[in-house]
Design a protein around this motif. Structure first.
Motif: not given
Ligand SMILES: C[S@@+](CC[C@H](N)C(=O)[O-])C[C@H]1O[C@@H](n2cnc3c(N)ncnc32)[C@H](O)[C@@H]1O
Length: 225
Positions: A34, A37-38, A63, A66-67
């Protein structure tokens, strides 16, 4: 030679593991997936078109979607069972499409602002993958590659080897994951993906930067066109 034999491991590691991947990558990295990936997402600051290579079950693809809700995101993967899970889990997104293809061979009419590939580099030939990515990148666009690295610090390396031995033992009890959990540590120890991709990106005229994560257990490589 190395890349060719690594590529042969892809069906062994992934054909039977799509439905259980999300849990295994989370527990198998002690939750670091996680965070890693951030750190990839941090590198994506703007743009309208995104290509996620080796998208797997679509964790990073979603992700990005979503961003950038108004962006178009394409996920490509070579393993059908992973793409099936990705499609099912991405039903609610109308800005993602998935394509079954090889990251080294796909040909699309569009060019992208960002091309990502998490846990892909070690399976591919750097010359072939970078050439294909550069051809699909807009001027000023970025290729962001992420993968495991073998920690250099002896103490961290000791812990890493201990944990991977534990995972190998776990693999003996989960038939579908046995090949991956036994084969992956060997592959990570021998891959020199960070240096080789960095060299090829520089030769291709990209501006290159990189960043080690979690005491050198993985790294991100960024090439800007
Ligand atoms: C460990 S999974 C990673 C999935 C996803 N990127 C993530 O971070 O969760 C590795 C993925 O790479 C894919 N893969 C390996 N070689 C590939 C290639 N040449 N082209 C496309 N996908 C590939 C496999 O099918 C698998 O889904």
């Amino acid at each position: 030679m190395l890349a060719e034999s690594a590529k042969n491991l892809v069906p062994k590691f992934f054909d039977e593991t799509g439905t259980t991947y999300d849990g295994v990558v989370s527990y198998g990295t002690l939750g670091k997936d996680r965070y890693w990936k951030s750190k990839i997402l941090e590198q994506i600051s703007d743009g309208s078109s995104f290509l996620d290579l080796a998208c797997g079950t679509g964790i990073l693809t979603r992700e990005i979607a979503e961003k950038f809700p108004s962006g178009k995101i394409v996920g490509i993967d070579i393993t059908k069972s992973y793409l099936d899970v990705a499609k099912e889990n991405s039903n609610s997104f109308d800005n993602i499409s998935f394509i079954l293809d090889d990251a080294e061979k796909f040909k699309l009419d569009s060019k992208f602002d960002y091309i990502t590939g998490s846990y892909l580099p070690k399976y591919c030939d750097p010359e072939i993958l970078v050439k294909n990515c550069v051809g699909h990148l807009k001027p000023g666009g970025k290729i962001i590659l992420h993968d495991f690295t073998y920690p250099k610090n002896p103490a961290v390396r000791g812990l890493w080897n201990f944990f991977l031995t534990f995972l190998r033992l776990v693999g003996c009890f989960i038939p579908s994951w046995k090949d991956a959990l036994i084969g992956l540590p060997k592959l990570i120890r021998r891959t020199k993906w960070l240096d080789s991709y960095s060299d090829v990106m520089k030769k291709s005229g990209l501006k290159v930067s990189s960043q080690y994560l979690t005491y050198g257990a993985s790294a991100i490589l960024i090439g800007t066109k």
